[in-house]
Each structure stands twice: as structure tokens, then as C-alpha cells.
Scaffold this motif. Sequence first.
Motif, PDB file in Angstrom:
ATOM      1  N   PHE A 147      17.039 129.492  57.618  1.00 39.34           N
ATOM      2  CA  PHE A 147      16.803 130.321  56.309  1.00 39.34           C
ATOM      3  C   PHE A 147      16.628 129.555  55.044  1.00 39.34           C
ATOM      4  N   LEU A 148      17.851 128.611  54.891  1.00 38.96           N
ATOM      5  CA  LEU A 148      17.743 127.933  53.585  1.00 38.96           C
ATOM      6  C   LEU A 148      16.761 127.070  53.415  1.00 38.96           C
ATOM      7  N   GLU A 149      16.343 126.570  54.365  1.00 38.59           N
ATOM      8  CA  GLU A 149      15.098 125.723  54.352  1.00 38.59           C
ATOM      9  C   GLU A 149      13.980 126.507  53.868  1.00 38.59           C
ATOM     10  N   ASN A 150      13.613 127.756  54.522  1.00 37.39           N
ATOM     11  CA  ASN A 150      12.676 128.650  54.253  1.00 37.39           C
ATOM     12  C   ASN A 150      12.739 129.129  52.650  1.00 37.39           C
ATOM     13  N   THR A 151      14.100 129.288  52.406  1.00 34.82           N
ATOM     14  CA  THR A 151      14.406 129.841  50.916  1.00 34.82           C
ATOM     15  C   THR A 151      14.104 128.675  50.110  1.00 34.82           C
ATOM     16  N   ALA A 152      14.226 127.479  50.189  1.00 33.64           N
ATOM     17  CA  ALA A 152      13.887 126.281  49.508  1.00 33.64           C
ATOM     18  C   ALA A 152      12.580 126.072  49.210  1.00 33.64           C
ATOM     19  N   ARG A 153      11.813 126.386  50.434  1.00 32.64           N
ATOM     20  CA  ARG A 153      10.296 126.279  50.121  1.00 32.64           C
ATOM     21  C   ARG A 153       9.871 127.391  49.234  1.00 32.64           C
ATOM     22  N   ASN A 154      10.161 128.472  49.533  1.00 31.51           N
ATOM     23  CA  ASN A 154       9.679 129.809  48.516  1.00 31.51           C
ATOM     24  C   ASN A 154      10.020 129.452  46.974  1.00 31.51           C
ATOM     25  N   ASP A 166      10.413 126.513  45.737  1.00 29.37           N
ATOM     26  CA  ASP A 166       9.548 125.257  45.323  1.00 29.37           C
ATOM     27  C   ASP A 166       8.311 125.921  45.044  1.00 29.37           C
ATOM     28  N   ARG A 167       7.592 126.940  45.616  1.00 30.72           N
ATOM     29  CA  ARG A 167       6.342 127.656  45.597  1.00 30.72           C
ATOM     30  C   ARG A 167       6.619 128.379  44.178  1.00 30.72           C
ATOM     31  N   MET A 168       7.616 129.081  43.870  1.00 31.73           N
ATOM     32  CA  MET A 168       7.657 129.785  42.562  1.00 31.73           C
ATOM     33  C   MET A 168       7.803 128.771  41.453  1.00 31.73           C
TER      34      MET A 168
END
Length: 349
Positions: free
Chosen positions: A161-168, A170-172
Motif C-alpha cells: 500500500f505504501l508503494e502504491n501511495t508513493a507512486r501516486n 510521484d504522479r502528483m
Amino acid sequence: MFKPKNLSPQQLSAFTALMLSVPISLGIWIIRPDWLITLISFVVIFLGSYLLIRVVLESFIYRKIKLIYKFIYQTKASKREETYYKYILPQKGIDEVREDVEKWAEQRSAEIELLKNNEAYRKEFLQNLAHEFKTPIFAIQGYVDTLLGGAMDSPEVSKRFLENTARNVDRMVNLVEDLDEISRLESGEQPLYKENFVIQDLIREIYETLSIKTSAKNIRCSIKKGCESPLIVFADQEKIRQVINNLLENAVKYGKQDGSIVASVYTTDEEHVLIEFSDDGIGIAEEHLPRIFERFYRTDRGRSRDKGGTGLGLAICKHIIEAHGQTMHVRSKLDVGTTIGFTLERRRE
């Protein structure tokens, strides 16, 4: 050909005075056939009629026309405009004035249409911007809420979940950086550091940088035969690197397996060089071509978003090329491929 309706106020006054004085003078001559009296009567009637008609025209009609012109310009008249109203306007025929008003009306209509289009574009831009931010924000919110709800007890779930959060996140960050770059390019705050460099060398460098991505889809990258001879351009090398990198990443992203990307470099004239990149990918439908350089515009919103990116890449490319005083163009056909290119200034001594 004589046309009374095209006469100026002075000419119209003289013509009307003549039309009045001739029959009246003839009537006087019939009553009293004396050429001297008839001639004097003609002169007096002509001059009197001329002055009266001219005063009426300029005092009433052209005073109203002056008000129309002032309304058109919507400003307090400058000395130049006052001179125009006093000396030039009275020389104009009614038809010429009508043409001026019609031309103004056409300009106003074009301005209104432009404002409507800009307003529609602004609304669409804000809607797209909100959507682009909303997607990662909601995703982050969902992951954080899940973790706070007890998922942190599982190290494996927490990490995912933290990896997915980090990707989002980065997208922002990428989205904000792209928007900031476009704003600086539009305002001219981002200077260009132009230099002479060989455009083919830069293309080969970027081919090498993207080799992992192209190898994954077995896409062959090359420079068109006959275009290998070094051509030196005068531009901001890092900015052009950003443009070419973006165009090639798109070509790879939407290219087909075992496809190809071909770069072409041509001398168009003594001052410009044309650089084009052609792929044999999925192509772009004709109705989308005029809008692909708009911010956040996606030809297929769902599929494009799945491919990644902020939707601002081509808009940034266009702004960079226009900052160089040059233009971009695109040709494409569905299931055939896309050719996109731009011009640059040739070598400067």
C-alpha cells in the motif's frame, strides 16, 4: 460610373444643390427671360442650398456617425482620432462608413467567438485538471484509510500500500512540475540557452537512453537513409532533448510489438531544419489531430491514462518549440502510424 450613394457629404450637398437650383433657375428664366437674372438666381440658390444642406448633413447626420465611431472605439478620442473625426470622416461616403461599421461588427463577432472558445477551453481545462488530481488523491486517501483501519498490522500489505501511495504521490509531483514548466514557458520566465549542436547526435543519444523500453517491445529505432549527414541546429539543446525524448516515449508507448521508429532530418531552406519522427503504431483518429497539443487532451482517456503520463507532454513540447520561434505538426492515420515533427533554426555563426 456615377453613384450618388457613394458621394462624400460635400459632393452630396453640391449634387443636391445643383438638382434644386437648375429647375428653379429655369422657372425664373421662363417667367422672366433675362439671362443675367437667371444666372444670379442660379448662383444664389446653388450656394444657399449647398451651405444649408452641408450644415444639415454635418451637424445632424455626421454628428450621429461620429458618436457611432466613438462607440466603436469605446475610448476618449485622442488627438489623432479628433483629427480623423474633423477632417477625414466628413470626406467619407455613407457606404464607406457602412463598410467601416460592418468591418467592426465582423471583428467584434470574431472576438466574441474567440472568447466563447476560450471559455469552453478554460472550463474543459479546469475539469481535466480536477480529474487528474482527483485520481491520485483518492487513491492515496484509500490506501491511508486502509492502513489506519488495521492493515498496518500486516507488513506485507503495508509495504504494498505504501508503494502504491508513493507512486501516486510521484504522479502528483510530476503533474505539478509539468504545469509549472508550462506556466514558465508561457510567461517567458524560462530562458533558452541556445547553442550549435548536431541534431543527429542528440537523436542517437536519446535512442540509447530509451533502449531498454524499445527492447521490451522489440522496436527498431533508426535515422532515415539519406538523413545521416550531420546537420547543425541552433537551439537550447536540453530543451530539444526534452522534446525529442517525449515524442519518442510516446512513439514507444503507443507503438506496436516488433515495430519501428524512424527519424528524418531535412534542410528546408537556408535558415531552417525539419526534424520528424515516424512510427507504425496505433495512430490517431483524424478528429483528434487538431487538439493533441492541448493540455490534458487524450484521444482515448481510459487507455491513455493506463499508459501513464500527465497528459501535458505534447503541450510542453509545443511550448518549447514555439519559444524557439518555430512550429510543430502532426500527420497520422489509425492502424498505420504517426509522424510528428518540428522545425529548428540552422547553425548560427
